[in-house]
Design a protein around this motif. Structure first.
Motif, PDB file in Angstrom:
ATOM      1  N   ARG A  11      -4.972   1.716   6.995  1.00 27.55           N
ATOM      2  CA  ARG A  11      -3.518   1.756   6.753  1.00 27.55           C
ATOM      3  C   ARG A  11      -2.785   0.800   7.675  1.00 27.55           C
ATOM      4  O   ARG A  11      -1.921   0.026   7.238  1.00 27.55           O
ATOM      5  CB  ARG A  11      -2.990   3.183   6.968  1.00 27.55           C
ATOM      6  CG  ARG A  11      -2.604   3.892   5.728  1.00 27.55           C
ATOM      7  CD  ARG A  11      -1.913   5.238   5.909  1.00 27.55           C
ATOM      8  NE  ARG A  11      -1.752   5.755   7.248  1.00 27.55           N
ATOM      9  CZ  ARG A  11      -2.544   6.645   7.834  1.00 27.55           C
ATOM     10  NH1 ARG A  11      -3.596   7.113   7.209  1.00 27.55           N
ATOM     11  NH2 ARG A  11      -2.296   7.079   9.040  1.00 27.55           N
ATOM     12  N   GLU A  12      -3.112   0.854   8.964  1.00 22.27           N
ATOM     13  CA  GLU A  12      -2.434   0.004   9.946  1.00 22.27           C
ATOM     14  C   GLU A  12      -2.716  -1.478   9.706  1.00 22.27           C
ATOM     15  O   GLU A  12      -1.888  -2.324  10.034  1.00 22.27           O
ATOM     16  CB  GLU A  12      -2.832   0.412  11.361  1.00 22.27           C
ATOM     17  CG  GLU A  12      -2.251   1.743  11.775  1.00 22.27           C
ATOM     18  CD  GLU A  12      -2.786   2.265  13.100  1.00 22.27           C
ATOM     19  OE1 GLU A  12      -3.723   1.649  13.674  1.00 22.27           O
ATOM     20  OE2 GLU A  12      -2.274   3.306  13.564  1.00 22.27           O
ATOM     21  N   ALA A  13      -3.861  -1.788   9.117  1.00 25.42           N
ATOM     22  CA  ALA A  13      -4.200  -3.173   8.807  1.00 25.42           C
ATOM     23  C   ALA A  13      -3.513  -3.639   7.521  1.00 25.42           C
ATOM     24  O   ALA A  13      -3.605  -4.808   7.168  1.00 25.42           O
ATOM     25  CB  ALA A  13      -5.711  -3.324   8.680  1.00 25.42           C
ATOM     26  N   GLY A  14      -2.845  -2.735   6.831  1.00 24.64           N
ATOM     27  CA  GLY A  14      -2.123  -3.093   5.618  1.00 24.64           C
ATOM     28  C   GLY A  14      -2.972  -3.123   4.364  1.00 24.64           C
ATOM     29  O   GLY A  14      -2.538  -3.621   3.335  1.00 24.64           O
ATOM     30  N   LEU A  15      -4.189  -2.590   4.429  1.00 26.67           N
ATOM     31  CA  LEU A  15      -5.092  -2.638   3.282  1.00 26.67           C
ATOM     32  C   LEU A  15      -4.890  -1.494   2.291  1.00 26.67           C
ATOM     33  O   LEU A  15      -5.197  -1.646   1.110  1.00 26.67           O
ATOM     34  CB  LEU A  15      -6.543  -2.648   3.766  1.00 26.67           C
ATOM     35  CG  LEU A  15      -6.930  -3.885   4.573  1.00 26.67           C
ATOM     36  CD1 LEU A  15      -8.270  -3.670   5.265  1.00 26.67           C
ATOM     37  CD2 LEU A  15      -6.963  -5.108   3.676  1.00 26.67           C
ATOM     38  N   VAL A  16      -4.410  -0.359   2.770  1.00 23.38           N
ATOM     39  CA  VAL A  16      -4.193   0.794   1.895  1.00 23.38           C
ATOM     40  C   VAL A  16      -2.842   1.434   2.197  1.00 23.38           C
ATOM     41  O   VAL A  16      -2.285   1.270   3.283  1.00 23.38           O
ATOM     42  CB  VAL A  16      -5.309   1.862   2.036  1.00 23.38           C
ATOM     43  CG1 VAL A  16      -6.666   1.305   1.654  1.00 23.38           C
ATOM     44  CG2 VAL A  16      -5.346   2.471   3.421  1.00 23.38           C
ATOM     45  N   ASP A  17      -2.344   2.168   1.212  1.00 22.91           N
ATOM     46  CA  ASP A  17      -1.160   3.009   1.371  1.00 22.91           C
ATOM     47  C   ASP A  17      -1.613   4.448   1.208  1.00 22.91           C
ATOM     48  O   ASP A  17      -2.644   4.716   0.580  1.00 22.91           O
ATOM     49  CB  ASP A  17      -0.107   2.689   0.309  1.00 22.91           C
ATOM     50  CG  ASP A  17       0.688   1.448   0.635  1.00 22.91           C
ATOM     51  OD1 ASP A  17       0.925   1.179   1.822  1.00 22.91           O
ATOM     52  OD2 ASP A  17       1.077   0.737  -0.318  1.00 22.91           O
ATOM     53  N   ALA A  18      -0.831   5.373   1.739  1.00 16.86           N
ATOM     54  CA  ALA A  18      -1.181   6.784   1.659  1.00 16.86           C
ATOM     55  C   ALA A  18       0.055   7.617   1.367  1.00 16.86           C
ATOM     56  O   ALA A  18       1.153   7.285   1.808  1.00 16.86           O
ATOM     57  CB  ALA A  18      -1.810   7.235   2.974  1.00 16.86           C
ATOM     58  N   ASP A  19      -0.144   8.705   0.619  1.00 21.80           N
ATOM     59  CA  ASP A  19       0.910   9.675   0.324  1.00 21.80           C
ATOM     60  C   ASP A  19       0.376  11.065   0.605  1.00 21.80           C
ATOM     61  O   ASP A  19      -0.713  11.413   0.140  1.00 21.80           O
ATOM     62  CB  ASP A  19       1.322   9.618  -1.157  1.00 21.80           C
ATOM     63  CG  ASP A  19       2.054   8.351  -1.514  1.00 21.80           C
ATOM     64  OD1 ASP A  19       2.877   7.895  -0.704  1.00 21.80           O
ATOM     65  OD2 ASP A  19       1.794   7.831  -2.614  1.00 21.80           O
ATOM     66  N   ARG A  20       1.151  11.844   1.333  1.00 20.48           N
ATOM     67  CA  ARG A  20       0.778  13.240   1.582  1.00 20.48           C
ATOM     68  C   ARG A  20       1.315  14.075   0.432  1.00 20.48           C
ATOM     69  O   ARG A  20       2.471  13.968   0.057  1.00 20.48           O
ATOM     70  CB  ARG A  20       1.357  13.735   2.899  1.00 20.48           C
ATOM     71  CG  ARG A  20       1.002  15.189   3.183  1.00 20.48           C
ATOM     72  CD  ARG A  20       1.355  15.621   4.577  1.00 20.48           C
ATOM     73  NE  ARG A  20       0.517  15.018   5.587  1.00 20.48           N
ATOM     74  CZ  ARG A  20      -0.739  15.366   5.873  1.00 20.48           C
ATOM     75  NH1 ARG A  20      -1.321  16.315   5.175  1.00 20.48           N
ATOM     76  NH2 ARG A  20      -1.405  14.769   6.816  1.00 20.48           N
ATOM     77  N   ARG A  21       0.433  14.903  -0.110  1.00 18.44           N
ATOM     78  CA  ARG A  21       0.807  15.853  -1.163  1.00 18.44           C
ATOM     79  C   ARG A  21       0.284  17.214  -0.760  1.00 18.44           C
ATOM     80  O   ARG A  21      -0.900  17.497  -0.915  1.00 18.44           O
ATOM     81  CB  ARG A  21       0.219  15.439  -2.505  1.00 18.44           C
ATOM     82  CG  ARG A  21       0.747  14.113  -2.977  1.00 18.44           C
ATOM     83  CD  ARG A  21       0.188  13.736  -4.317  1.00 18.44           C
ATOM     84  NE  ARG A  21       0.367  12.309  -4.508  1.00 18.44           N
ATOM     85  CZ  ARG A  21      -0.416  11.553  -5.236  1.00 18.44           C
ATOM     86  NH1 ARG A  21      -1.453  12.097  -5.859  1.00 18.44           N
ATOM     87  NH2 ARG A  21      -0.188  10.273  -5.356  1.00 18.44           N
TER      88      ARG A  21
END
Length: 124
Positions: free
Chosen positions: A88-98
């Motif tokens: 995430r910090e490297a900008g490769l993925v996004d995340a959503d909490r559900r």
């Protein structure tokens, strides 16, 4: 119009500026672009993170729950969380909490930019 690629300031800029940096075989990177891109390549240098990214990218619905990622590895859940945070910090993925779970998806623009940067043209 200049032949020089646009200057990137963060990994988040990669999605918005997919065409900023052409293949390295055509243009050398600016120092700023190298600093911006290095964390993404560094994140991919770990086998667990590379496999996690592959699992996220190939998820049938375009995203995957951390609950489906963790059992695939023989490391602890906190270790998987650490690796996902690095991606995430490297900008490769996004995340959503559900609710209790976090769902991950790749950032296609970033992936295209990295692929473009590494593209090697074959001679005619």
């Amino acid at each position: 119009m200049s032949n020089q690629p646009a200057v990137l300031t963060s990994a988040a800029d990669l999605d918005a500026a997919e065409a900023c940096c052409g293949p390295m075989v055509r243009h050398s990177l600016t120092a700023q672009a190298a600093v911006t891109l290095a964390p993404a390549f560094k994140a991919l240098g770990d086998p667990v993170r590379l496999q996690l990214l592959s699992m996220i990218a190939s998820a049938p619905e375009g995203e995957i729950c951390v609950c489906d990622l963790t059992p695939a590895f023989e490391v602890s859940a906190p270790t998987i969380s650490y690796h996902l945070r690095t991606l995430r910090e490297a900008g490769l993925v996004d995340a959503d909490r559900r609710g209790t779970w976090v769902y991950y998806r790749i950032r296609p623009g970033v992936m295209r930019q990295l692929a473009t940067l590494l593209a090697v043209e074959t001679p005619a």
